[in-house]
Design an enzyme around this catalytic site. Structure first.
Site: not given
Length: 468
Positions: A38-40, A90
């Protein structure tokens, strides 16, 4: 945020963790795909800045990220669940460090609205392929607020509320987005209710906009469904299972067959949204009317909606009527299938803070239907955001936070709470509409909104989100 690929023992532990969790969850009926992170990848621009003086380190991090999320992890997941797709992160474009969080491919997280202080209309400036995260906060219902502290502590600057806020500066943002369309009410309980309306309206308008562009946008997931603790958050259901306005509204804006209105200036577009695999036939009745129900312009359209498509039905020009009667008019549309009304939508031509709503004059009858309540309602004037409550009980109504134009009857169902009787329900039933709220002076709202827009935090956060 990245795994050390040069430590075999650690990687073995990670692989075991992946294997155990995939086996545990792979049979869940709601599982659509596996997502690597998530969002890395979205935060890679910050890493480039952080390591700009050490290109060797940056190249090592990039290689480790691509190796793990694009090669190792999908291989491990596929070994345990070969039939379900894997997505590297994502948001992601599916190609490492190319077009991340852009509209051309893959999924996006849209946080310019809320974290970046962009107006809610900014949602309609983008049509991504898939929106996997976006949202707006709201306060929980009064029965949940009381667990934060006594009503004397219900103030956005007091510790009772600040310690329940999940987002830095979140309480200030709540007021900022409320003032986009509404005045600040005098009572805090009314303020909490109105933040839920703001949340539901913003998310609903965005989802309907993207559904109207179904040929490009494949879907949207708002953040978030529910809470893990008593909090001020982005949820549609609080920690006690109490529905906010958003969760009721989601049943309307995510309905497989939905009616959508799009106001562009003085022109109103009517759209029929069909997310099913079958064609749908029915009719749309529409009218331009005063808040008191005087019909100025009306029509009826026979409609056929092909499957998996957004169908433009008609554009109605309202300019002559707005010039004559002013902006205090409502465009009302009803979707009918046979003798059953499937949906009702109301659109206005100005923000609610610039309009005066008359007393809706609600006529209410509560009928016992053998362990279930039927609440029959009709309004003499437009009732905006009609909200039903049984104080002291947690009740889920068949619909809530809805608009009720003049002269349209509506029937709402609800279970009788344990230990209650129909008579107790009749006496306890509370109905709230926008017209019931006491309003602050307009100058105070404008001043507070300017203060928040020009605050140092707001300026820095807007600049930050320009680079993501």
């Amino acid at each position: 945020m990245l795994y050390p690929l040069d430590e075999p023992e650690f990687l073995e532990e990670v692989q075991a963790e992946v294997r155990e969790n995939v086996r545990r969850l792979r049979h869940h009926p709601a599982l659509a795909l596996w997502c690597g992170n998530n969002e890395i990848e979205m935060l890679w621009p910050l890493w480039r800045w952080q390591w700009k003086g050490r290109p060797g380190t940056l190249a090592h991090l990039a290689a480790a990220h691509e190796r793990f999320f694009y090669e190792l992890l999908p291989e491990w997941v596929r070994a345990e669940d070969p039939d379900r797709p894997y997505w590297p992160g994502s948001p992601s474009s599916g190609i490492f460090r190319r077009g991340t969080n852009e509209d051309r491919r893959g999924d996006v997280h849209l946080w310019d609205v809320w974290h970046g202080w962009a107006p809610t209309g900014a949602y309609q400036r983008r049509i991504p392929r898939f929106i996997s995260e976006f949202g707006l906060q709201s306060l929980p219902p009064a029965r949940t607020l009381i667990t934060f502290g006594p009503p004397g502590e219900w103030d956005s600057k007091r510790p009772a509320l600040r310690r329940r806020q999940r987002s830095p500066g979140g309480n200030e943002r709540l007021l900022y987005y409320l003032m986009e369309r509404f005045r600040i009410p005098g009572a805090f309980e009314d303020l909490a209710w109105l933040t839920q309306v703001v949340q539901a309206e913003a998310i609903g308008r965005a989802v309907e906009y993207w559904r109207r562009h179904r040929e490009r946008c494949g879907g949207a997931l708002y953040w978030q469904l529910n809470d893990a603790w008593p909090a001020i958050s982005w949820s549609g259901i609080d920690v006690y299972g109490r529905w906010k306005a958003l969760h009721y509204a989601a049943r309307r804006f995510f309905a497989p067959i939905a009616l959508s209105l799009d106001i562009q200036g003085t022109r109103v577009g009517l759209f029929l949204l069909n997310d099913t695999i079958q064609p749908w036939r029915g009719r749309i009745r529409w009218s331009l009317e005063t808040f008191l129900g005087e019909v100025l312009h009306a029509g009826e359209e026979e409609v056929e909606a092909p499957p998996l498509r957004a169908t433009p039905v008609r554009a109605v020009e309202t300019d002559p009527f707005l010039r004559r009667y002013g902006r205090a008019l409502a465009f009302v549309a009803e979707l009918w299938e046979g003798t059953e009304r499937q949906a009702l939508r109301v659109a206005l031509f100005a923000p609610e803070k610039d309009l005066v709503f008359p007393d809706p004059g609600l006529v209410i009858d509560v009928i016992d239907r053998g362990g279930e309540l039927e609440i029959l309602m009709q309004a003499r004037a437009l009732a905006r955001f009609v909200t039903l409550e049984l104080p002291g009980a947690d009740v889920i109504f068949s619909d809530n936070f809805f608009d009720l134009p003049a002269g349209r009857p509506v029937s709402i169902r609800a279970p009788i709470p344990p230990g209650w009787t129909p008579g107790i329900c009749r006496r306890a039933l509370r109905v709230r509409t926008l017209a019931d709220l006491s309003q602050s002076p307009p100058w105070r709202d404008r001043w507070l909104r300017l203060q928040r827009r020009l605050s140092l935090r707001a300026l820095l956060e807007r600049i930050f989100y320009l680079f993501l």
